[in-house]
Design a protein around this motif. Structure first.
Motif, mmCIF file in Angstrom:
data_model
loop_
_atom_site.group_PDB
_atom_site.id
_atom_site.type_symbol
_atom_site.label_atom_id
_atom_site.label_comp_id
_atom_site.label_asym_id
_atom_site.label_seq_id
_atom_site.Cartn_x
_atom_site.Cartn_y
_atom_site.Cartn_z
ATOM 1 N N ASN A 81 -64.542 -54.690 -4.394
ATOM 2 C CA ASN A 81 -64.183 -54.776 -5.821
ATOM 3 C C ASN A 81 -65.192 -55.630 -6.568
ATOM 4 O O ASN A 81 -65.605 -56.675 -6.087
ATOM 5 N N GLY A 82 -65.578 -55.146 -7.732
ATOM 6 C CA GLY A 82 -66.507 -55.910 -8.553
ATOM 7 C C GLY A 82 -67.946 -55.829 -8.100
ATOM 8 O O GLY A 82 -68.804 -56.554 -8.611
ATOM 9 N N ALA A 83 -68.247 -54.924 -7.168
ATOM 10 C CA ALA A 83 -69.614 -54.823 -6.648
ATOM 11 C C ALA A 83 -70.577 -54.226 -7.671
ATOM 12 O O ALA A 83 -71.787 -54.395 -7.558
ATOM 13 N N GLY A 84 -70.034 -53.523 -8.662
ATOM 14 C CA GLY A 84 -70.888 -52.938 -9.691
ATOM 15 C C GLY A 84 -70.978 -51.418 -9.616
ATOM 16 O O GLY A 84 -71.830 -50.808 -10.263
ATOM 17 N N LYS A 85 -70.075 -50.792 -8.874
ATOM 18 C CA LYS A 85 -70.139 -49.342 -8.686
ATOM 19 C C LYS A 85 -69.898 -48.607 -10.006
ATOM 20 O O LYS A 85 -70.657 -47.713 -10.380
ATOM 21 N N THR A 86 -68.835 -48.993 -10.705
ATOM 22 C CA THR A 86 -68.525 -48.329 -11.968
ATOM 23 C C THR A 86 -69.617 -48.599 -13.003
ATOM 24 O O THR A 86 -70.011 -47.709 -13.761
ATOM 25 N N THR A 87 -70.112 -49.824 -13.005
ATOM 26 C CA THR A 87 -71.199 -50.149 -13.937
ATOM 27 C C THR A 87 -72.416 -49.270 -13.647
ATOM 28 O O THR A 87 -73.056 -48.751 -14.576
ATOM 29 N N LEU A 88 -72.715 -49.052 -12.374
ATOM 30 C CA LEU A 88 -73.845 -48.193 -12.012
ATOM 31 C C LEU A 88 -73.600 -46.760 -12.510
ATOM 32 O O LEU A 88 -74.514 -46.112 -13.033
ATOM 33 N N PHE A 98 -63.683 -40.624 -14.619
ATOM 34 C CA PHE A 98 -63.547 -42.061 -14.820
ATOM 35 C C PHE A 98 -62.596 -42.668 -13.799
ATOM 36 O O PHE A 98 -61.651 -42.016 -13.344
ATOM 37 N N GLN A 99 -62.844 -43.928 -13.481
ATOM 38 C CA GLN A 99 -61.968 -44.622 -12.533
ATOM 39 C C GLN A 99 -60.559 -44.730 -13.105
ATOM 40 O O GLN A 99 -59.573 -44.493 -12.429
ATOM 41 N N ILE A 100 -60.501 -45.132 -14.395
ATOM 42 C CA ILE A 100 -59.216 -45.135 -15.093
ATOM 43 C C ILE A 100 -59.108 -43.798 -15.807
ATOM 44 O O ILE A 100 -59.926 -43.487 -16.671
#
Ligand SMILES: Nc1ncnc2c1ncn2[C@@H]1O[C@H](COP(=O)(O)OP(=O)(O)OP(=O)(O)O)[C@@H](O)[C@H]1O
Ligand SMILES: [Mg+2]
Lengths: 310, 249
Positions: B38-45, B84-86
């Motif tokens: 969690n918070g690794a930056g996957k969604t941001t990437l 999207f994740q959400i």
């Protein structure tokens, strides 16, 4: 024949027959209601179908009124020329306003539209040479239908002109919201971020519908000026913008026909209440609050719910 | 052939380096999993690749063209579609319209103000195909908001798929799904990858899903790529195990 179509035909028949049933002053009230119905209809395009809440829609009604009044007072051209001028003026002014305002969304969009509307109001108020300042432009004539054509100065004739404009505008809006463009608008309303991720920037769509809505509000204003015989800064004031929102919500947001009915009911309630008490605003406010609470979806939304349940 | 390449891609939020110096190559036709705590930056990437966020450093190349300067809509039109994740759908529109508008927005004719019936019908046909592929056709007329969570996740995949993308980004498609729904979604993704020959980049927390589906796996940790390889190689990689043990899960 299905239900909605039968209802539409019945409404058209009623609109055609009413002039022979109503008294002169009643017909005049009905004409007035229809003009504001057109105004609310135009607001529904941006508010109900695109999710853009404008607090400055009265500005375009006012621009239409002034555009039409100037043409009629100075040139005596046929009314349709004045209508075109009013709608055009509103649309042209909406282009830069929309260009700036659509940079923002939500409450910021609303505030920008309000700020521009107040600016336009001030211009109408101060530019005495052109607009007549606080007195406005009086003696706006109901000229003719076309050059050398029939006069529109009778209540019947003008009523039919207004009715024709409202019906045509309603059909136009209906086609618009069902077109590929209109479908895109509704997707923007539902989820703008999703829309953008699916391949189109939202802003051009918003700008185009903003201009169309302004031009239609302008048409309503352009009908209003010769009908009442004047154009004054009041018709651009923010109060009318706020009432527009209430008309749309009363009738049923995102239903097109709803806002037209909403405008009519809203104004009628005001008329009736104000004939009984000078504190009518309190009561009309209360009526509005009760409607929002107990008739969610407005008149049309509630009617549809009842029909589907039955 | 390389379909997607990022070079030194980075994104900071204030002092936080959400994505740092990520250089990633994805080959045409592969199914690449992107994993990380969690918070690794996957969604941001994903946002950086799809153009929803601008990078603070580095470049993104798609099919050999530098697309770093292009905004999200233009990248989508070039062939990058995403979920999207959400869950992100058009809740009040019908299930069918959700997918149809996805087709229309990519195919064009969006400024047909009146009429456009042929256009609407053509996009509806493609939307129906896509809904059929995901088993949602019998609920096409319902408002999307009425679908259960699992079907909404599938609807998002249907929207992306209907755009016939060359690169499909799926951000945790099985998040919040029951074991049965997860199995169904995995089957759907495998079928898409096989039948449509679309390149897929998949963010996923469920390791069984990852090792089941992926051709290759990339591991993101504190914004950086710390490992890449076949599922077997990643399974045995000590760094990856430490990252997960040290992560908040
Ligand atoms: N818009 C933002 N503003 C500030 N910080 C953000 C923003 N978006 C993400 N972050 C931060 O960046 C880091 C990476 O977030 P990101 O959502 O990319 O992680 P993730 O790998 O997708 O995590 P998860 O598995 O929980 O989905 C997190 O620390 C997050 O708090
Ligand atoms: Mg994430």
């Amino acid at each position: 024949m299905n239900g909605p179509r039968a209802l539409a035909l019945a409404a058209l028949a009623a609109l055609a027959a009413l002039p022979w049933v109503l008294a002169r002053h009643q017909l005049s009230i009905l004409t007035d209601l229809l003009i504001f119905g057109l105004f609310a209809l135009s607001l529904d395009l941006i508010m109900g179908y695109t999710g853009m809440v404008s607090f400055g829609h009265a500005a375009y009604f006012g621009l239409g009124a002034y555009g039409s009044a100037l043409v009629l007072v100075h040139s005596g051209q046929p009314v349709p020329v004045a209508l075109l001028a009013g709608a055009l003026l509103a649309g042209v002014v909406a282009l830069p306003v929309g260009w700036f305002s659509t940079r923002a969304t939500g409450i910021y969009f609303a505030m920008l539209t309000l700020a521009f509307a107040q600016l336009l109001y001030t211009v109408a108020y101060k530019w005495r040479d052109l607009t007549g300042g606080s007195d406005g432009l009086a003696g706006v004539p109901k000229t003719t239908l076309f050059w050398g054509g029939p006069s529109l100065a009778t209540p019947h004739a003008y009523y039919f002109l207004v009715t024709a404009c409202v019906v045509l505008a309603l059909l136009l809006c209906r086609a618009l919201v069902r077109s590929p463009f209109g479908r895109a608008l509704q997707a923007i309303r539902e989820n703008e971020r999703r829309f953008v991720a699916l391949g189109r920037a939202a802003r051009p769509f918003k700008l185009v519908v903003f201009v169309i809505a302004a031009a239609l509000a302008g048409l309503a204003g352009a009908l209003f000026a010769p009908f009442r015989g004047f154009a004054s800064p009041e018709v651009m004031f923010w109060v009318l913008s706020g009432q527009g929102l209430m008309m749309v919500l009363t009738g049923g947001i995102g239903t097109l026909i709803g806002p037209i009915l909403g405008a009519m009911v809203f104004i009628l309630i005001q008329e009736v209440l104000s004939s009984y008490t000078e504190h009518w605003m309190i009561f009309s406010g209360a009526v509005f609050v009760l409607m929002v609470i107990f008739l969610p979806g407005g008149l049309v939304g509630t009617a549809r719910r009842l029909v589907t349940r039955a | 052939m390389t379909i997607l390449e990022t070079r030194g891609l980075g994104r900071t939020f204030g002092a936080l380096r959400a994505v740092a110096d990520v250089s990633l190559r994805v080959e045409t036709g592969e199914l690449r999993a992107l994993i990380g705590p969690n918070g690794a930056g996957k969604t941001t990437l994903f946002h950086l690749i799809s153009g929803l966020l601008a990078p603070t450093s580095g470049q993104v190349a798609f099919r050999g063209d530098d697309v770093t300067a292009l905004a999200a809509p233009a990248r989508c039109r070039r062939g990058i579609s995403r979920t999207f994740q959400i869950t992100s759908i058009f809740p009040e529109l019908s299930v069918l319209e959700n997918v149809r508008i996805a087709v229309q927005l990519k195919a064009g004719g969006n400024f047909r103000l009146l009429g456009g019936r042929a256009l609407l019908e053509a996009s509806e046909r493609r939307a129906r195909d896509s809904l059929g592929a995901l088993g949602l056709l019998d609920r096409a007329r319902e408002p999307a908001a009425m679908l259960p969570h699992g079907d909404q996740r599938l609807l998002e995949i249907a929207m992306a798929l209907a755009q016939q993308p060359e690169l499909l980004l799926l951000d945790e498609p099985t998040q919040g799904l029951s074991p049965e729904d997860t199995a169904a979604t995995v089957a759907v993704i495998r079928r898409i990858a096989r039948e449509r020959r679309v390149t897929i980049l998949l963010v996923e927390h469920d390791m069984d899903v990852v090792f089941d589906l992926a051709d290759r796996v990339s591991v993101l940790h504190f914004g950086q790529l710390i490992a890449e390889g076949t599922p077997d190689a990643i399974r045995g990689n000590l760094d990856v195990q430490t990252a997960y043990l040290g992560g908040p899960e």
